[in-house]
Every structure is written in C-alpha cells, then in structure tokens.
Motif scaffolding. Sequence first.
Motif, PDB file in Angstrom:
ATOM      1  N   GLY A 359       9.854   0.732   3.127  1.00 28.29           N
ATOM      2  CA  GLY A 359      10.581   1.973   3.489  1.00 28.29           C
ATOM      3  C   GLY A 359      10.635   2.829   2.284  1.00 28.29           C
ATOM      4  N   THR A 361       7.721   3.279  -0.303  1.00 25.06           N
ATOM      5  CA  THR A 361       6.522   3.752  -0.785  1.00 25.06           C
ATOM      6  C   THR A 361       6.381   5.389  -0.576  1.00 25.06           C
ATOM      7  N   ALA A 408       2.566  -9.926  -2.431  1.00 24.59           N
ATOM      8  CA  ALA A 408       1.419  -9.721  -1.439  1.00 24.59           C
ATOM      9  C   ALA A 408       2.129  -9.976   0.072  1.00 24.59           C
ATOM     10  N   SER A 409       2.111  -8.726   0.605  1.00 31.30           N
ATOM     11  CA  SER A 409       2.863  -8.872   2.266  1.00 31.30           C
ATOM     12  C   SER A 409       2.228  -9.888   3.076  1.00 31.30           C
TER      13      SER A 409
HETATM   14  O1  M6R Z   1       6.188  -1.143   1.278  1.00 27.99           O
HETATM   15  P1  M6R Z   1       4.894  -0.858   1.979  1.00 27.99           P
HETATM   16  O2  M6R Z   1       4.666  -1.600   3.265  1.00 27.99           O
HETATM   17  O3  M6R Z   1       4.953   0.692   2.211  1.00 27.99           O
HETATM   18  O4  M6R Z   1       3.912  -1.057   0.881  1.00 27.99           O
HETATM   19  C1  M6R Z   1       2.594  -0.508   1.254  1.00 27.99           C
HETATM   20  C2  M6R Z   1       1.687  -1.397   0.028  1.00 27.99           C
HETATM   21  O5  M6R Z   1       2.092  -0.851  -1.113  1.00 27.99           O
HETATM   22  C3  M6R Z   1       1.676  -2.816   0.318  1.00 27.99           C
HETATM   23  O6  M6R Z   1       1.458  -3.249   1.811  1.00 27.99           O
HETATM   24  C4  M6R Z   1       0.555  -3.484  -0.679  1.00 27.99           C
HETATM   25  O7  M6R Z   1      -0.780  -3.291  -0.466  1.00 27.99           O
HETATM   26  C5  M6R Z   1       0.860  -4.819  -0.696  1.00 27.99           C
HETATM   27  N1  M6R Z   1       0.645  -5.544  -2.048  1.00 27.99           N
HETATM   28  C6  M6R Z   1      -0.037  -5.657   0.178  1.00 27.99           C
HETATM   29  O8  M6R Z   1      -0.050  -7.123  -0.003  1.00 27.99           O
END
Ligand code: M6R
Length: 617
Positions: A359, A361, A408-409
């Motif tokens: 929330g 970015t 890593a998400s």
């Molecule tokens: O917090 P957010 O979901 O907005 O972040 C977006 C990207 O920065 C995030 O998904 C990034 O690509 C991760 N490192 C992926 O694993």
Amino acid sequence: MCGIVGYVGKQAACGILLEGLKRLEYRGYDSAGLAIGAKDGLDVIKKVGRVENLIRAAAGVKETAHTGIAHTRWATHGRVTDINAHPHVSSDHKFALCHNGVIENYLAIKKFCENHGYTFQSETDTEALVNLIAYHYQKEPEAAGKNRFLTAVRKALLHVEGTYGIVALCADYPGEIVGARKGSPLVVGVGNGENMIASDISAFIGRTQNVIYLDDGQVVHLTAEDFDITTIADEAVDPVIAKVDWEIEQAELGHFTHYMAKEIFEQPVALENAIRGRFSDDQSTAKFGGLNIDPLQLRHVDRLLFCACGTAWHACLVAEYLIERFARIPVEVEYASEFRYRNAPLDKNTLVIVISQSGETIDTLEALREAKRKGFRTLAITNVVGSTIARETDGGIYQHAGPEIGVASTKAFTSQILLTAMMALYFGRLRDLSFTEGREMVEALRLVPGLTSQVLDQADKIKVIAKKYAQFEDFLFLGRQAMFPIALEGALKLKEISYIHAEGYPAAEMKHGPIALVSPECPSVFFAPRGEVLKKVISNIQEIRARKGPVICITSAPRDELPEDLANDIIRVPDAHEAVQPILFTIPIQLLAYYIACERNCDVDKPRNLAKSVTVE
Ligand code: M6R
C-alpha cells in the motif's frame, strides 16, 4: 524502501533502535546507522552492510541516551559507503537526520548552504536538507511559545521539492524528535511514557499497538510523554489513533530459516483470511464491506483499469482473465509507473483498481492519485491496513494476509488472485453470471485453502527437482491464458532470489522467437492445466523436447490425458475450478524458486539490489 526508526522515552534508546532496525531491514540493507541525543551532543555511528555490522559497532554506546533515530539504507543518492549512510549531521553538529525519499532540488539547496558557510562530506541529497535545517535554526531567533527545533525543520521543508519521510534530532533538545512526511510513509507509535516513529509499524509492534499514520504534509513533534501533529504550514491536526490488528509473533521467523519459506507455507491461512465472511450463500456471490460504491453504480461500470507493479501487476493480469471470463467486463492492465505519465483516454464509466501488498509503492500510489485527479472512481486491494493507498482510495478490499516480510512476494500474490476471483464472481453476479454458476464458484473458492495445503505437501518432491536444476543459468516459463501471468511470476521469482536469467511467455509465443534459446542448457517450466488448451500446451512441450530442452511440467490433467514421457519432471496439482487454478499452479513455482535459491546459497530474504516496498519512482 529504506527503514527509519526513532525512539524517545525512558529506556536506553540504542538497543530499542537496533531492534527496530532489524525488523525494518527488509526495506533496505546496504548500510545502517544511528544517532542518539545526549546532554553533551549527538553520537552518530554508521556502517556499510547489514544491521549486524552496526550492532557490532554500537557495542559500548552510551546506555544513558533516551532519544535516538536510526536508518537502514537502500541507496538512491550516492554510493554505498559509511559516509553516505544515514543519519547525516549538519556541519555545525547541531542536527542529525534520517531521510527516505529523494530531494529533487538538493543541488540548489546545497549551493545555498555552502554560500552560508555549511560544508558537505557525503554524496547524498539528505545532507543538503540537514544543513538547511541548521541554517534556519541559526537564522530564526527564539520566538515565544514556539519550539525552535520544530520551526527550523518546518521552515526548511517549505523549500524542499521531492519526497521525504524524515526524522531529526537536535543537540539542543535531547528529549525530542521531529518527523515529517511527503510521499514516504511514517507512522507514530504511541506508547506509555515513550513514543516512537518509524517507516512501518513492524519497527515497534512489540512496544505498542497504538499508531497514528501521518499524512503527506504533516509534521510531528515527539517527547516521551506527548506528541503534537501539525501541518508544515503550522496548522493544527486532529490525530486519529488506530489499533494495529496483528501481533509481533506474526512478524517473527518461528522455526523457519527464511521469511519467504514461512510466508509460502502460511498461504492456506492467508487465503482463509481473504475469504472469511466474504460469501453470501443466499445470493451465491461474494460480498465486500469496503467498496463504498453501490451495486447500481457498479452495473454502470463498463471498463476496469488495473494498475500495479511487479508481482501485484501479475495478479492484475490474472484478474483480467478471470473478470473478463466470469463478469464479461472489459479489463485493461497497466504498469502503474506507465499509467501516470501516459495520457490514456479513459471512458467516464471506467473504474480504476490498484493492487499493492504494501500500500506504499510510490508508482502505484501516484497512479491512484492521477486516476482520482481525473475524476475516476477508485478501488484498491492492499494488505497493509492504514497504508497510504488504503487511506487514499475511494473504496477497497483488505487482504488480511498478515505481514509479508520476505522481499519476494508470495502469500500476498495468491491472496490478491483469490480476491480478484471473488471480484469476478461479485461483478459477474451483478450481470450475467447465473445463480448456479455463482454457487459453483463460491463452492470452488471455499476449497482454495485446503487445496493449497495439498500442493504444499509436495514441497519435498519439489526440493529434489530444484536440486537437479539449480545450476542452470537460463529458464523459460510457459503457459497459456491465465497461466501466462503465472509464467511471468515464476520467472520473476527465480530472477529475484537466485539471479538466474528467466523469461515468462505465453506458451504459443515461444515459436515466434524465444524457441531460439532452447537447448539442453535451458530448461522450460510449463503450466498444463486440464481444460480446453491442454492439447495445445502438450504440442508446445513436444516442440521443446524435440530440441532437447529439459522440461518441468506442472499439471492438473489426469494421467491418461498426458503422453508418456511428456516431461523430464512432472509436478501434479489438484484439478480445480478455472478460477482456482492460477493459485494452485503458483505454489510449485514459489517452492521451486525458493529451493533453487537455497541450493545456490543466495540470501533469499535480502536479494541483492532489491528492497521491499519501493517508495521512490
Ligand atoms: O507492495 P507492492 O505490492 O505494491 O509491491 C509491488 C512490487 O514492488 C513487488 O511485488 C515486487 O515486484 C516484489 N519484489 C515481487 O516479489
């Protein structure tokens, strides 16, 4: 991006700051530093590398200091050196400053300060601001009823162009901290006889759960017993104290070696939290409490525009397939960073939806703001309660996935997909999706947490496969339809944490170029769900095998629908409803990337050059 923490209270500040920095380290980890205020001036320690280095360097620091600020850095301005690490100190040694963001007019400020006798040591924009604060402090005489420290910060900020989340100490005010934000998050932790400030709540969650989220343009003055929030223009602000809904244990590793592994295995719970209380059996649909838009208005929406970055952008691509398929609403997906600067013509009945785990970015936040500026209605899917996007969107859906700390998400991604599938159901039921189709979807989506556990049960098998492929330097990820975004996500996960070159493509596109990469040294990961394109995917796999490319196939197809010897390795996932498949096919690629990175001895939770929550453009 970059972690900030400040403490003022009765305890020794140093240990509390270092503990806070450890929890914030996922936001940036190339260098770290702290400053503590004592009666005889400011003590500053800064070290290149992880917070551990700073902890070693800080051994023996004054335990008598009860006020301090600290920072863990992800470099924007200037190389990674001790000198460029934060906090920065004004050349008269009066002020120390930690800063997140970018000061765009720092050259002009620096010149101005140099002309007034201030000197510089670092290559950073932050040093310009701390010297400007010192300049205003010197210039402004003591005014009755006014705190001179606070006034100097405020006056300096009036001249800053760019973004900042700052915390400052002043040698003349040992028990006080001033913080301010514009474009970079800051949250105040209100304690008992102590107060804290940080770029996110994980820094102080063990000390207090009462928080105030600062808004852009606000300045906070903290002492041990009190806090006062005003605007930069010195107008009073009525602060709202919120209660954080998670506990410190949720942000701890437990028995896991890495947060990424912990978060992968937390997915059944995170997914259960996403659906809890959000289905209506009477109406065979999903229900969301915070959309702030009535169903009639939603019926008039004739186009959805999704914006996000990175993994969240992949979730938007899955949403495009699911919403067009089940709700029959045209969907477009934009990189948030492109949307802001592209003057795309949008129909007035377009609904803009942003997705962001953190929330915060900045690209996604600015896309949201741009959409609102142009008069579009907005929705957001976010994980972090009280985050800037959550506060600025017209309506939204919280993921309730719990804190995601691994860079890593993982769990946030599958929970975003699940929520967009529920959105497809909800929008579909407002239009042409029948009661029966709706009921089928509700039943299928309820099964997601259990099915996810079944895929996770194969972790050991995937670990063995990962070991076999860990030394390859190039990978292709190939899938059709909703599996194409999962292919992109598989490639991103592998790149991020193991530094292996990987590309995701729609499986059929391979023949239009990427097939030139295929060789025994370039494995392909295929996604082959049961369904209408299974036969086509099988043909694509055979084209790769004919060129001696190793193939890992992730499939939900029954054995009798697959040729024998189709792939070098097969990972089976349960067969499920079309809306559920993208989630189940994601788990193996997360595990594959994780185990490959471990096999290569990579720092899984702190991959090089990356940071969680990207708050600079
Ligand atoms: O917090 P957010 O979901 O907005 O972040 C977006 C990207 O920065 C995030 O998904 C990034 O690509 C991760 N490192 C992926 O694993």
